[in-house]
Design an enzyme around this catalytic site. Structure first.
Site, PDB file in Angstrom:
ATOM      1  N   GLN A  30      -4.072  -4.966   7.188  1.00 53.74           N
ATOM      2  CA  GLN A  30      -5.036  -5.950   6.670  1.00 53.74           C
ATOM      3  C   GLN A  30      -4.931  -7.299   7.372  1.00 53.74           C
ATOM      4  O   GLN A  30      -5.676  -8.216   7.036  1.00 53.74           O
ATOM      5  CB  GLN A  30      -4.824  -6.157   5.153  1.00 53.74           C
ATOM      6  CG  GLN A  30      -5.044  -4.928   4.308  1.00 53.74           C
ATOM      7  CD  GLN A  30      -6.514  -4.491   4.257  1.00 53.74           C
ATOM      8  OE1 GLN A  30      -7.421  -5.221   4.645  1.00 53.74           O
ATOM      9  NE2 GLN A  30      -6.746  -3.275   3.779  1.00 53.74           N
TER      10      GLN A  30
ATOM     11  N   HIS B 192       0.853  -1.191   0.000  1.00 55.13           N
ATOM     12  CA  HIS B 192       0.000   0.000   0.000  1.00 55.13           C
ATOM     13  C   HIS B 192       0.890   1.242   0.000  1.00 55.13           C
ATOM     14  O   HIS B 192       2.009   1.218   0.533  1.00 55.13           O
ATOM     15  CB  HIS B 192      -0.848  -0.034   1.281  1.00 55.13           C
ATOM     16  CG  HIS B 192      -1.885   1.030   1.381  1.00 55.13           C
ATOM     17  ND1 HIS B 192      -1.597   2.308   1.786  1.00 55.13           N
ATOM     18  CD2 HIS B 192      -3.213   1.006   1.133  1.00 55.13           C
ATOM     19  CE1 HIS B 192      -2.707   3.018   1.794  1.00 55.13           C
ATOM     20  NE2 HIS B 192      -3.705   2.259   1.403  1.00 55.13           N
TER      21      HIS B 192
ATOM     22  N   LYS C 290     -10.359  -0.506  10.488  1.00 50.55           N
ATOM     23  CA  LYS C 290     -10.467  -1.728   9.681  1.00 50.55           C
ATOM     24  C   LYS C 290     -10.779  -2.941  10.549  1.00 50.55           C
ATOM     25  O   LYS C 290     -10.757  -4.073  10.089  1.00 50.55           O
ATOM     26  CB  LYS C 290      -9.160  -1.954   8.911  1.00 50.55           C
ATOM     27  CG  LYS C 290      -8.886  -0.892   7.842  1.00 50.55           C
ATOM     28  CD  LYS C 290      -7.620  -1.207   7.076  1.00 50.55           C
ATOM     29  CE  LYS C 290      -7.070  -0.028   6.288  1.00 50.55           C
ATOM     30  NZ  LYS C 290      -7.850   0.288   5.096  1.00 50.55           N
TER      31      LYS C 290
ATOM     32  N   CYS D 162      -4.590   1.855  -4.033  1.00 53.99           N
ATOM     33  CA  CYS D 162      -3.409   2.477  -3.402  1.00 53.99           C
ATOM     34  C   CYS D 162      -2.151   1.627  -3.534  1.00 53.99           C
ATOM     35  O   CYS D 162      -1.168   1.870  -2.833  1.00 53.99           O
ATOM     36  CB  CYS D 162      -3.624   2.801  -1.925  1.00 53.99           C
ATOM     37  SG  CYS D 162      -4.829   4.076  -1.671  1.00 53.99           S
TER      38      CYS D 162
ATOM     39  N   ASP E  46       3.451  -4.040   8.228  1.00 54.92           N
ATOM     40  CA  ASP E  46       2.199  -3.297   8.042  1.00 54.92           C
ATOM     41  C   ASP E  46       1.067  -4.293   8.306  1.00 54.92           C
ATOM     42  O   ASP E  46       0.805  -5.177   7.488  1.00 54.92           O
ATOM     43  CB  ASP E  46       2.164  -2.755   6.606  1.00 54.92           C
ATOM     44  CG  ASP E  46       0.828  -2.121   6.260  1.00 54.92           C
ATOM     45  OD1 ASP E  46      -0.087  -2.137   7.107  1.00 54.92           O
ATOM     46  OD2 ASP E  46       0.697  -1.617   5.127  1.00 54.92           O
TER      47      ASP E  46
HETATM   48  C1  PLP Z   1      -2.132  -2.738   3.618  1.00 54.57           C
HETATM   49  C2  PLP Z   1      -2.513  -1.358   4.075  1.00 54.57           C
HETATM   50  N1  PLP Z   1      -1.594  -0.611   4.691  1.00 54.57           N
HETATM   51  C3  PLP Z   1      -1.850   0.621   5.125  1.00 54.57           C
HETATM   52  C4  PLP Z   1      -3.097   1.186   4.950  1.00 54.57           C
HETATM   53  C5  PLP Z   1      -3.351   2.569   5.443  1.00 54.57           C
HETATM   54  O1  PLP Z   1      -4.327   2.579   6.447  1.00 54.57           O
HETATM   55  P1  PLP Z   1      -4.952   3.951   6.974  1.00 54.57           P
HETATM   56  O2  PLP Z   1      -5.485   4.657   5.755  1.00 54.57           O
HETATM   57  O3  PLP Z   1      -6.020   3.518   7.913  1.00 54.57           O
HETATM   58  O4  PLP Z   1      -3.860   4.701   7.626  1.00 54.57           O
HETATM   59  C6  PLP Z   1      -4.093   0.453   4.299  1.00 54.57           C
HETATM   60  C7  PLP Z   1      -5.415   1.046   4.043  1.00 54.57           C
HETATM   61  O5  PLP Z   1      -6.156   0.609   3.178  1.00 54.57           O
HETATM   62  C8  PLP Z   1      -3.791  -0.857   3.856  1.00 54.57           C
HETATM   63  O6  PLP Z   1      -4.704  -1.601   3.242  1.00 54.57           O
END
Ligand code: PLP
Length: 397
Positions: A191, A111, A214, A352, A188
């Site tokens: 998910q 992401h 999430k 993203c 990270d």
């Molecule tokens: C794999 C992953 N990392 C990071 C993020 C970023 O999360 P946030 O927008 O809640 O900061 C997301 C959001 O979709 C994600 O799917």
């Protein structure tokens, strides 16, 4: 499972975009409402009962998060989300460590929030970004990680589960190998933490980032986990109230201990307490039950989609509740608009993960991301609509 707990599910809607954000159960909404209605004071500041209640509930939420991921409470820092957590790690910790020529390993399925902070850091220090090759099923293996490690590797930053192809990475094995080679691992968990049991001690990750929204919690709150000895040397990006012990002049600034040191300013109190309620809720269902239910649903969906010859599934082999696909000859967003006419919410686009197209050769996909409250009946409705390609073509605009 547990559909009655969610006010949003009382609407005539099929929500299959849980990777973007999840719905909130009534217990989380009530917990936040209770704060605003009944004890809406600041944290760590007042000498009166309602302020004391804030402190107790705020810190109790930290203990719940710590227990949920098997960390120590002082290793849990509240942030605004996974994005802020990852930026704090990159800028607050690694900015002081990185030297020209050092290598940072990511993958091109990450992401943006786990790419851009590393790009910036690499640009600043003349460091090198390297990508773990994905296998034919878009998975990352330990061998693939080993293949890009060199004596210059300093950081491996990977999602445990990616948001487009939904593969589960062998983070524990990666950490074991990385640590033998003095490499830090940043995970990270945006998910993964909402969908499966997370044990930071067992994984032995150095840092973990995730978002409350999430995992049935409110928006605007996230978690930065770091091993205590590493967080101790993470430079706070924000200075201000709540994080300092005392200051007198520019040369005499004394900061508080962890975790307050990294939480400058009035925090998102209702959000943090709401996250605590979300964790209570998820634990009452059981993380293993959540994982099993999602996997069953995902297999059910894949079985049905593979029967439609014009559906191209990108990640048939993924082990999470994320399924990415395209309808041959139709732009993914047009399919999403079509489904929306029937109150089905899916995500379409690049999600993203803008450099993933380099690996899968497809820029945009339709993404179904499941959670424990989704049902086989919802999948039947989705597949029934996708079963009529002529209807999609006719109605998509
Ligand atoms: C794999 C992953 N990392 C990071 C993020 C970023 O999360 P946030 O927008 O809640 O900061 C997301 C959001 O979709 C994600 O799917």
């Amino acid at each position: 499972m547990h559909r009655d707990d969610f006010p949003m599910l009382k609407q005539d809607i099929i929500y299959l975009d849980n990777g973007a954000t999840t719905f909130k159960p009534q217990s989380v909404i009530d917990t936040m409402d209770d704060y605003y209605q009944n004890y809406s004071a600041n944290a760590h500041r007042g000498d009166y009962s309602i302020s004391y209640k804030v402190d107790v509930n705020y810190e109790e939420a930290r203990v719940k998060v710590a227990r949920f991921i098997n960390a120590e409470p002082e290793e849990v820092v509240f942030t605004s989300g996974a994005t802020e957590s990852l930026n704090m790690i990159a800028t607050g910790f690694f900015d002081n460590l990185l030297e020209a020529g050092d290598e940072i390993i990511i993958s091109n399925a990450e992401h943006a929030s786990n790419v851009l902070p590393w790009f910036r850091l690499a640009n600043k220090h003349n460091a090198i970004i390297k990508y773990v090759p994905l296998d034919a099923n878009l998975h990352i293996t330990l061998d693939a990680v080993k293949s890009v490690i060199t004596p210059k590797t300093k950081i491996i930053a990977l999602a445990e589960i990616t948001n487009v192809v939904g593969d589960v990475r062998p983070i524990k094995e990666i950490c074991e190998y990385a640590h033998q080679n003095n490499i830090f691992v940043v995970c990270d968990g945006a998910q993964s933490v909402p969908h499966r049991k997370t044990d930071v001690k067992d994984l032995d990750v150095d840092f973990l980032a995730f978002s409350s929204h999430k995992m049935c919690g409110p928006t605007g709150v996230g978690v930065l986990y770091g091993k205590k000895e590493l967080l101790e040397s993470l430079e706070p990006l924000s200075l201000g109230g709540g994080m300092n012990e005392s200051f007198d002049n520019p040369n005499e600034i004394y900061l508080k201990d962890l975790p307050q040191r990294l939480e400058a300013g009035t925090p998102n109190i209702a959000g943090v307490i709401g996250l605590g309620a979300a964790i209570d809720y998820l634990e009452s269902i059981g993380m293993d039950n959540i994982t099993i239910h999602e996997q069953k649903l995902k297999s059910y969906l894949i079985d049905k989609l593979t029967k439609l010859p014009y559906i191209q599934i990108v990640n048939e082999e993924a082990d999470s509740g994320i399924v990415a696909f395209n309808v041959e000859g139709i732009f993914s967003q047009d399919v999403a608009f079509f489904l929306n006419k029937y109150n089905i919410c899916v995500r379409a686009g690049n999600h993203c993960a803008k450099i993933l197209k380099n690996s899968i050769g497809v820029k945009n996909t339709i993404r179904v991301s499941l959670y424990f409250y989704n049902t086989t009946e919802e999948i039947d409705d989705l597949v029934e609509l996708l079963s009529n390609k002529d209807k999609i073509m006719k109605e998509m605009i």
